[in-house]
Every structure is written in C-alpha cells, then in structure tokens.
Motif scaffolding. Structure first.
Motif, PDB file in Angstrom:
ATOM      1  N   ARG A  28     -13.856  -3.273  26.835  1.00 61.50           N
ATOM      2  CA  ARG A  28     -13.692  -4.488  26.043  1.00 61.50           C
ATOM      3  C   ARG A  28     -14.800  -4.602  24.990  1.00 61.50           C
ATOM      4  O   ARG A  28     -14.573  -5.042  23.872  1.00 61.50           O
ATOM      5  CB  ARG A  28     -13.726  -5.700  26.977  1.00 61.50           C
ATOM      6  CG  ARG A  28     -13.392  -6.987  26.285  1.00 61.50           C
ATOM      7  CD  ARG A  28     -13.349  -8.120  27.272  1.00 61.50           C
ATOM      8  NE  ARG A  28     -14.658  -8.312  27.885  1.00 61.50           N
ATOM      9  CZ  ARG A  28     -14.877  -9.154  28.894  1.00 61.50           C
ATOM     10  NH1 ARG A  28     -13.882  -9.847  29.414  1.00 61.50           N
ATOM     11  NH2 ARG A  28     -16.082  -9.298  29.395  1.00 61.50           N
ATOM     12  N   ARG A  87      -7.821  -9.421  19.652  1.00 62.42           N
ATOM     13  CA  ARG A  87      -7.402 -10.545  18.825  1.00 62.42           C
ATOM     14  C   ARG A  87      -8.614 -11.322  18.315  1.00 62.42           C
ATOM     15  O   ARG A  87      -8.651 -11.752  17.169  1.00 62.42           O
ATOM     16  CB  ARG A  87      -6.471 -11.477  19.607  1.00 62.42           C
ATOM     17  CG  ARG A  87      -4.993 -11.152  19.342  1.00 62.42           C
ATOM     18  CD  ARG A  87      -4.096 -12.141  20.040  1.00 62.42           C
ATOM     19  NE  ARG A  87      -4.273 -12.031  21.478  1.00 62.42           N
ATOM     20  CZ  ARG A  87      -4.239 -13.060  22.312  1.00 62.42           C
ATOM     21  NH1 ARG A  87      -4.047 -14.269  21.853  1.00 62.42           N
ATOM     22  NH2 ARG A  87      -4.396 -12.874  23.600  1.00 62.42           N
ATOM     23  N   ILE A  88      -9.620 -11.498  19.205  1.00 61.17           N
ATOM     24  CA  ILE A  88     -10.841 -12.183  18.777  1.00 61.17           C
ATOM     25  C   ILE A  88     -11.479 -11.409  17.624  1.00 61.17           C
ATOM     26  O   ILE A  88     -11.992 -11.996  16.676  1.00 61.17           O
ATOM     27  CB  ILE A  88     -11.842 -12.297  19.954  1.00 61.17           C
ATOM     28  CG1 ILE A  88     -11.225 -13.116  21.075  1.00 61.17           C
ATOM     29  CG2 ILE A  88     -13.182 -12.862  19.476  1.00 61.17           C
ATOM     30  CD1 ILE A  88     -11.585 -14.528  21.186  1.00 61.17           C
ATOM     31  N   LEU A 125     -11.358 -12.306  32.011  1.00 61.22           N
ATOM     32  CA  LEU A 125     -10.385 -13.390  31.896  1.00 61.22           C
ATOM     33  C   LEU A 125      -9.414 -13.327  33.063  1.00 61.22           C
ATOM     34  O   LEU A 125      -9.191 -12.269  33.640  1.00 61.22           O
ATOM     35  CB  LEU A 125      -9.617 -13.261  30.583  1.00 61.22           C
ATOM     36  CG  LEU A 125     -10.439 -13.300  29.309  1.00 61.22           C
ATOM     37  CD1 LEU A 125      -9.517 -13.172  28.098  1.00 61.22           C
ATOM     38  CD2 LEU A 125     -11.237 -14.586  29.219  1.00 61.22           C
ATOM     39  N   HIS A 150      -6.905  -9.594  24.295  1.00 56.88           N
ATOM     40  CA  HIS A 150      -7.633 -10.808  23.910  1.00 56.88           C
ATOM     41  C   HIS A 150      -8.841 -10.452  23.048  1.00 56.88           C
ATOM     42  O   HIS A 150      -9.069 -11.037  21.988  1.00 56.88           O
ATOM     43  CB  HIS A 150      -8.054 -11.553  25.176  1.00 56.88           C
ATOM     44  CG  HIS A 150      -8.975 -12.699  24.922  1.00 56.88           C
ATOM     45  ND1 HIS A 150     -10.339 -12.594  25.047  1.00 56.88           N
ATOM     46  CD2 HIS A 150      -8.724 -13.971  24.535  1.00 56.88           C
ATOM     47  CE1 HIS A 150     -10.890 -13.747  24.746  1.00 56.88           C
ATOM     48  NE2 HIS A 150      -9.938 -14.607  24.430  1.00 56.88           N
ATOM     49  N   ALA A 151      -9.615  -9.458  23.517  1.00 55.85           N
ATOM     50  CA  ALA A 151     -10.816  -9.071  22.760  1.00 55.85           C
ATOM     51  C   ALA A 151     -10.441  -8.537  21.380  1.00 55.85           C
ATOM     52  O   ALA A 151     -11.123  -8.796  20.389  1.00 55.85           O
ATOM     53  CB  ALA A 151     -11.604  -8.019  23.547  1.00 55.85           C
TER      54      ALA A 151
END
Lengths: 258, 219, 276
Positions: free
Chosen positions: A165, A120-121, A107, A117-118
């Motif tokens: 990640r 949160r996903i 990203l 981000h990962a």
C-alpha cells in the motif's frame, strides 16, 4: 578494542552539518536534515539533528527505546513539523514518500479494496488501478488472498500489505517504523526479503529498528541516535565492527542504560 | 378501526420516519465526520450544541416548525403544513442531532486508529471523511436505528405539524393518542403493541443484516 | 457515487410526490365532532355529493380559532358562539352559520358524593360540588367546553380557578383525555353529550345533571376570510358550508346515531330539525 572517540559524544567527522554540506557538493543525497529540533510539553525530544540521507540502499535508524527514532521518521515523512531546523530535498526528488508503521493499520475491507483505496487517495485513474493492484499483489505475494478481509490476514501478510500500500504511488523514499517488531522470525525474514527487493529496484529505504541483527542483515548504513541526538552515522560494517561513541558501544553490547 | 386503516397508518408511519432518518443521515453523518476530523474554531461549541439538541423536546420542534410553515408564517407559501412532508422535516430535525452525535463518536474512535495511516497517504480531509464513513458503516447502522426509534415513537411534533388528519397524516402515535382520547383503551393498547412489534422486527432485521455484512466485509 | 445520487434523488422526489397529492380543504374543528365519529359518517357522503375532500384537524375550539387566524385552515367548525362572532367581527372569517346543536352534561361518579343529582340547575350543581370540595376536572384549554364551564362557574358566583382550590384540577387537555382523568380519579366534569356517548372508558362515571337550558351547545361553521388569507380554498369552503346547511346535509347530521342515540341536532338558519 581501542577507544576511537576520545573527544566526547559528537563525532564531527560523520555528523557535523559542515561535513554533510561538503558531501552534498561531491556526492548525491536524497534529503538533508539541518539542525532539527522538536519539543513537546517542555521536553526536548529531538535536538540538533543533522544528517544527509544517501540516495539509495537501506539506512537503519538505530537506538534504544525513547531515543526519538519514530519521531524523527515522522518528521521526515511530514506527519509532524519540527520546531526549528529544516529538511532539504534533492531537487530531483519529488518528495514522494511511503510509510509503514509498527502496527499494521488496515481498512475494514478486502486486501484488493485496501490497495484500491490507497490508489484512489493518490488519484490514480480507475483504468490504471486494476493493473497496478495486480502488480503490487504479486510483488507482496498476496495474490492468493486478494479478496480476503485484510484484517483476517496473518501478521506477516498484513505487514506486506501495508508495504504494498505504501508503494502505490511509486515513492522515491520509503519510511519503515519497526515494521517487524511484532512478527515471528519466518514472517520477519519474508518482510526483509521484500524490503531488500524494493531497495534493489531503486527505492530509498529508511528503517527504524532496535533489532541489531536486522540492521546488520539488511542495512547498508546506520544512523545511531540516543536521547534525541545523533551520536553516530556510517556504513553498517564499520559501525558494528567498531562503534566509536561510548553510547553506541554500550548499545551494541546490550548494556546501554537509558 | 378497520384492518385496512391500520395498515394505512403503519405504512405512513414507516414512510415518514424512514425518509426522515434517510435525510437526517445524509446531513448527520457528514456533520459528525466533520466534527470528528476537522480542527476549526467553534468545533467544541458545535459538538456541545449537537449533544444538547439530542434532548430537543419534539413538541418544541413541532411548534417552531408550525410557526415557520403556517400559511401566515415565513414559509407558508410552500403550503407544507398538515402534510407528510412537514412531518418528515420535523422528524428529520429531531433525528439529525442523534445521528450526528453518534457518528462523531464512532468516527472519532476510528479516526484515532486511521489518522496516521491516512496522513502518511497524504489524504485530503474529504478523503479522510469518506474513508471513515465507509469503514464505520456497520456501526453507523446503530445510529440509524436509534434515530428511527426516536422518529417512530415521537408524537409531539407530528401532531402539531401533521394535524393527525385521517387518511393523510395520521400515524401510529397520533392514532394511539386519538383512540386514548376516545376512551378506546383496548384499541389504543393494540396499536401500541403493533408499534412495539414493528420496532422489534426492524431491529432484528437490521441486526441480521449487519452481522451478515460485517462477516462479508471484514473479520 | 451513483448509488448515493440515486438515494438523494429519491429523498428529494418522494416528498414532492407527497405534496402533489394535495387538494380539498382543511377543516379546523373542535374535537367532539371527530371523537364521536361524526366526520367518518358525514365526510364520505359529502365527497359523494360534491367530490370535495375534507382534511380534519381536530383541536380544541380555542386552538382551532388560533390556527384559522394563522390561515392554517379553510373552514372552521367549532362551538363557542361569542368567540366565533368575535372572529367574524375581526374579519378573520366571512359569515358565521349555525349548523347543529346538542348539549353539555355534568358527569361524575355514580356514588355522587356531592349529591348533584337533585340539583335544580347546572349552577346549583356546581355550587354543591364546590361546597363538598369533591374533585372536579376542568379542561383548562380554552376550548368551547372550557369556556362554557367558566361561564357556568361565573353564573354560580364562584371562581375556583382563581382560588387555586385543591379539588379543582385543570388538565389542559382535550375532552377525551380529561374524561380519562375523571374516570381515573372518580371526579366530576363537564362534557358535551356527543363525546360522552361515544367515550369508551366510562369506568363508573355517569350523567348526574342534564337538561338545563344553560347547557345548550351550539356548533357553528365559518369560512376563513380569503382577503386576509390569500391562497385559501374559499370555493371548497363554501361548497362544504352549503352542503352542511342544505337539507341533505342537515338530514345526514340528524341520521348519525351511536349506540342508538342521536348525537347532534341540525338547526341551520335557526330552524331546529329534530331527528327522523
């Protein structure tokens, strides 16, 4: 070297489904592919793919360009669906997988933000994310550049970040698609060390590669595919000591014509 | 025309157009993301419709909105005709397709790059859209700029639904039209130059902002 | 997420704040009264006396009448007597009052190729233009001025619009835009005197014919009928009309001058009150 495979391409002892099923009763397996078939544009890209994946260690998926290695990895990762056949999971396996691709897609954010981000996903609660990020940064040796833009990292760092990640939700199975194809030898060595460390901690790893030396260095066992079919499966040492199929022999000798 | 009045007109122009663009962005960006990411029947038709709507003549929007907002129209009870709110709605309608279409292009390109990675993470469609919008935010600024340019320079719609009322709904373009019709060509040209200068300043400011943000966020 | 909510709340609240600033009345008006600057002079005086705020939507008389029929205005100030009376007869408006008058003038290039200057009447002047086939620009927008022009052509026994004459150009625009076109083409056109005096781009055009009683230009004011349009500010409309027709309002109209010339002549209740 005597010819160990006088009976043709398929070697029933190692690759026939019946054999795998027998093994399933006696030994554990993480997942089992049964007669996978995948077509695109009228061409059969994968056919009759059956194998059992051992529950630990590193399995190398070997084969020349266009053999269908990456495709098979995507089938296992659930990115695409087979036209026929199925994949069975060990009932104890929760199906959690992580993937790393040849070209690191990161990203347009900092290293930390990429991991966040990962997480949160994966719906990891905010309170747990900070600690988990710190853990992953240490593991991938990226603590020094946590706040740097991810896309400004070196190739080796970028690939270690995609590895970190892929591990955010502590997957049982990690699928690596030629992760070191565009790395220099030093970065490759670093990545291989990380891969071994992850395998040692109990994550099953399936590694697509066409680098025979890499397979020899880190793989515990090998699956060799050519033109969409599995030609051979077995322990790494046995495979390299005496490949039994003519294709595998030619491939190891560097003379396989695709 | 006095300086104070010009400031009032410029301020109203900015207020109306900026709000129109914000509202259009709140609709257009998610719409563009949906069209970039989603696979549903009618998606191509929706894309074509939005692209066609980019060429919507402002005067047609103004007329349609007038019929809706007129006190004898279906929404007349809201008493919005001849208010800045009506002008904001009109410009929002004009700008939304521009932002949606541009967003779709930008987010489609980014989606092609991120798709596999996000699917490997098993991201939901909403998570995918959120990730794309966040990472394309710098490129989307260009869409907002294009929309703001369209909103500020548009006259056909604001003239009809705003009514060019002094101290209430007079914006730069309607003031220019009024001064032209009074034969005050010099004043009209001056106002036109102010409008041009304003567009220029906004562009410079946003380009500077964008470069700075980009340098901070990624290489 | 919090930021997003704040932005969304701002977007929702700001237009509401804009609506909250509503009040006063909406005046659907002909353009000449606005373009001549009359309202900028008159409305502050009105607001001082009555506290009433007037929002002017200046369009052609035809458009103003249509907007008022749609209830999009509280009061009308226009100049097309027949149409105004029909508006009242159809119960769209309450009562029509004379407010003021001025006159129309025929303007054209100073060189006057159609020799309009010597014409004895407005219809004679139009006949000369038609005979010379020199460019004439018509509003063509159903405005008060356009209606007057059509009636003059009719009296002259001509119908250039129907004949698709090449010298007869319909602009479909307001008076100012039409004057700009006439200036650009060096064409003749009919205009109200107020717009002409205040017009800034005369570019070689001048008045070539004036004074014919047929060129009389009466302005009227009508409150929109609240029975047809519920929710109208009828009280405000009546305040506006009462003030306009009062001696104070009439005096203010007469006092408005541009370039030393009086533009409008008050004549409420049929009385003609010349300027001071």
């Amino acid at each position: 070297m005597p010819d160990p495979a006088p009976r043709g391409n398929i070697l029933p002892l190692d690759t026939a489904p019946g054999h795998n099923r027998r093994r399933a009763e006696t030994a554990a397996w993480l997942l089992m592919a049964e007669e996978l078939r995948y077509e695109r544009g009228g061409r059969c890209l994968l056919d009759g793919i059956s194998f059992a994946l051992s529950p630990s260690g590193i399995t190398a998926l070997l084969g020349p360009n266009g053999a269908g290695k990456s495709l098979l990895l995507r089938l296992l990762g659930g990115l695409i669906r087979p036209d026929s056949g199925r994949i069975r999971f060990d009932p104890a396996f929760d199906g959690s997988t992580g993937m790393v691709f040849q070209k690191p897609v990161l990203l347009r954010r900092s290293v930390r933000a990429n991991l966040d981000h990962a997480l949160r996903i994966a719906r990891i609660p905010r309170r747990q994310r900070t600690g988990r990020i710190a853990e992953l940064l240490v593991m991938a040796d990226l603590t020094h550049c946590a706040e740097s833009p991810a896309r400004a990292l070196s190739g080796g760092e970028q690939q270690r970040l995609t590895m970190a990640r892929a591990l955010v939700n502590k997957p049982r199975l990690l699928l690596l698609d030629e992760p070191t194809a565009s790395l220099d030898p030093a970065a490759t060595a670093g990545f291989e060390a990380l891969t071994r460390e992850i395998a040692r901690m109990g994550t099953k790893i399936m590694l697509v590669t066409h680098d025979l030396h890499q397979a020899r260095r880190i793989a515990d066992d090998v699956i060799f595919i050519h033109k969409g079919r599995i030609h051979e499966q077995g322990p790494t040492t046995a495979f390299f000591a005496a490949p039994r199929s003519p294709e595998a022999r030619a491939y190891c000798a560097g003379t396989l014509i695709t | 025309m006095l300086d104070g009045q010009i400031i009032e007109i410029v301020a109203l122009s900015l207020r109306v157009s900026v709000f129109a663009v914000i509202l259009a962005a709140l609709i257009g960006v998610p719409l563009g993301a949906l069209l970039a990411v989603g696979r549903f029947p009618g998606r191509n038709l929706a894309t074509m419709t939005i692209n066609a709507l980019m060429g919507l003549p402002p005067v047609v929007v103004g007329l349609g909105l007038y019929l809706l907002l007129s006190r004898s129209g279906p929404l007349g009870i809201l008493q919005l005709l001849y208010t800045p709110t009506a002008m904001i709605i009109a410009q929002m309608i004009l700008v939304t397709p521009i932002i949606a279409s541009f967003s779709q292009q930008v987010l489609s390109d980014l989606h092609a790059e991120y798709d596999e990675m996000l699917r490997a993470m098993k991201a939901t469609r909403l998570q995918v859209m959120g990730t794309l919008i966040r990472d394309a935010r710098h490129a989307l600024v260009t869409a907002f700029l294009a929309g703001l340019g369209r909103a500020l320079s548009e006259i056909g719609a604001v003239m009809i639904v705003g009514g060019n009322i002094n101290h209430a709904t007079r914006v730069m373009t309607t003031a220019i039209a009024l001064e032209t019709s009074k034969g005050n060509l010099r004043l009209a040209v001056s106002l036109g130059l102010i409008l041009l200068g304003l567009a220029f300043v906004i562009n410079i400011a946003l380009v500077v902002l964008r470069t700075r943000l980009e340098r901070q966020a990624h290489a | 997420m919090k930021q997003l909510a704040t932005i969304a709340a701002m977007c929702l609240l700001l237009p509401l704040r804009l609506i909250a600033g509503e009040g006063g009345i909406i005046l659907q008006s002909t353009t000449s009264t606005q373009n001549s600057g009359l309202y900028e002079y008159l409305l502050p005086l009105l607001e001082q006396d009555t506290g009433l705020r007037v929002k002017v939507v200046a369009v052609g008389t035809g458009q103003a009448l249509k907007n008022a029929r749609n209830c999009d205005g509280d009061v009308l100030l226009v100049h097309a007597r027949e149409a105004e009376e029909a508006f009242v007869a159809n119960e769209y408006g309450l009562k029509r009052h004379d407010v003021m008058y001025n006159d129309f003038v025929l303007i054209g290039p100073a060189s006057d190729p159609a020799r309009v200057r010597g014409a004895g009447s407005a219809t004679e002047a139009l006949r000369r233009i038609a005979a010379a086939r020199v460019p004439f620009v018509s509003r063509g927008d159903d405005s008060g001025t356009h209606r007057k022009e059509i009636s003059l052509w009719k009296t002259a026994g001509l119908d250039p619009a129907a004949g698709r004459e090449s010298w007869y150009r319909e602009t479909g625009s307001g008076m100012g835009a039409t004057l700009n076109i006439a200036a650009g083409m060096g064409a003749y056109t009919l205009t109200d005197r107020a717009t002409w005096i205040s017009f800034g781009n005369k570019a070689g055009l001048e008045i070539l014919h004036e004074g014919d009683p047929a060129l009389f230009n009466q302005y009227g004011v009508i409150a929109v009928n609240p029975a047809r349009c519920p929710g109208m500010n009828t009280k405000g409309a009546q305040t506006f009309i009462t003030w306009l027709l009062s001696p104070r309002g009439q005096k203010a109209i007469a006092a408005y001058r541009l370039n030393g010339q009086q533009l409008f002549f008050p004549n409420a209740k049929g009385k003609t009150a010349k300027g001071e």
